[in-house]
Design an enzyme around this catalytic site. Structure first.
Site, PDB file in Angstrom:
ATOM      1  N   ASN A   1      38.601  18.086  67.623  1.00 51.98           N
ATOM      2  CA  ASN A   1      38.329  17.221  66.477  1.00 51.98           C
ATOM      3  C   ASN A   1      38.241  18.081  65.216  1.00 51.98           C
ATOM      4  O   ASN A   1      38.330  19.303  65.283  1.00 51.98           O
ATOM      5  CB  ASN A   1      37.054  16.392  66.706  1.00 51.98           C
ATOM      6  CG  ASN A   1      35.835  17.248  66.870  1.00 51.98           C
ATOM      7  OD1 ASN A   1      35.388  17.901  65.930  1.00 51.98           O
ATOM      8  ND2 ASN A   1      35.284  17.290  68.084  1.00 51.98           N
ATOM      9  N   ARG A   2      38.065  17.429  64.079  1.00 53.18           N
ATOM     10  CA  ARG A   2      38.176  18.113  62.787  1.00 53.18           C
ATOM     11  C   ARG A   2      36.863  18.659  62.249  1.00 53.18           C
ATOM     12  O   ARG A   2      36.785  19.023  61.080  1.00 53.18           O
ATOM     13  CB  ARG A   2      38.778  17.172  61.750  1.00 53.18           C
ATOM     14  CG  ARG A   2      40.190  16.737  62.070  1.00 53.18           C
ATOM     15  CD  ARG A   2      40.798  15.983  60.898  1.00 53.18           C
ATOM     16  NE  ARG A   2      42.075  15.391  61.253  1.00 53.18           N
ATOM     17  CZ  ARG A   2      43.217  16.075  61.307  1.00 53.18           C
ATOM     18  NH1 ARG A   2      43.227  17.361  61.017  1.00 53.18           N
ATOM     19  NH2 ARG A   2      44.330  15.461  61.638  1.00 53.18           N
TER      20      ARG A   2
END
Ligand code: C5P
Length: 231
Positions: free
Chosen positions: A30-31
């Protein structure tokens, strides 16, 4: 923030985003940049706390005076958190933990096939649920008052439902003492240097809104409220 107000308090913080391995070279991720969690660790240490930081896939310098442990996946993070939770007065779960992981890990790299009859063939990736580390901590704590537990909620909102409504629901579901709700989206929060949050209290007392402000200032606001809950 009073200088030294955290002296003697033991603070465990998770930061970053977990990576869920698929094969030796690939993962689901994920970011999350880890910036908010690292800011919390830096500010807690600057205010006198003993800080342990469980860091998942973050490329930031370790804040001064902070003891760091690196993990990759949600299962590794859960193990690290469980080992330290008995030590902590305050646990802040700032990490973005993957809700799902690949159900199977391929020992060898997954390759494309070269079948002329089916040139577009692609594998299906089955997922399974990861444990909810935060909910597990709340359950294990039972009736005890220690540690104080802070969760994060990254919400994009939904049609007809505000980020705040979703946050209040999540607070009730997770049962933690504080929930830091922030809005995320393509350009909001993840990887940015500024943040806007609503901090909700599980005991029904009024929380506080902070920002837009630097992640250091947001960290101080969270720590200000957490020390009130601990005192
Ligand atoms: O349910 P959601 O993922 O939005 O909840 C976010 C909060 O729960 C964060 O504090 C995150 O660190 C924690 N969490 C967790 N284990 C998971 C998923 C989220 O501890 N598997």
């Amino acid at each position: 923030a009073a200088p030294g107000d955290y002296t003697g308090w033991r603070v465990l913080i998770t930061a970053g985003g977990t990576r869920e391995p698929l094969d030796p070279v690939r993962f689901l991720g994920n970011r999350s940049s880890g910036k908010q969690g690292y800011a919390l660790a830096a500010r807690a240490a600057a205010r006198g706390a003993l800080v342990r930081l469980i860091s998942a896939n973050v490329s930031l310098p370790t804040p001064e005076g902070v003891e760091i442990e690196r993990v990759e996946s949600a299962l590794e993070m859960q193990q690290a958190v469980r080992e330290d939770v008995g030590w902590a007065d305050l646990v802040i779960m700032a990490a973005a933990v993957a809700d799902f992981r690949p159900a199977a890990y391929a020992e060898n790299k997954i390759k494309k096939t070269h079948d002329a009859a089916d040139p577009e063939a692609a594998p299906m990736i089955a997922l399974e649920r990861n444990p909810d580390i935060l909910a597990g901590l709340v359950a294990d704590r039972g009736e005890a008052t220690k540690p104080v537990i802070v969760g994060f909620a990254a919400e994009t909102g939904e049609p007809g439902r505000s980020v705040l409504e979703l946050g209040a629901e999540k607070l009730a579901r997770k049962g933690c003492d504080l929930l830091v709700v922030n809005e995320v989206g393509a350009e909001k929060t993840f990887g940015q240097d500024e943040n806007t949050v609503h901090i909700l209290r599980g005991d029904g007392q009024p929380g506080l809104d902070a920002g837009p402000a630097s992640k250091d200032e947001i960290a101080d606001a969270i720590l200000n409220l957490a020390i009130k809950v601990m005192a």
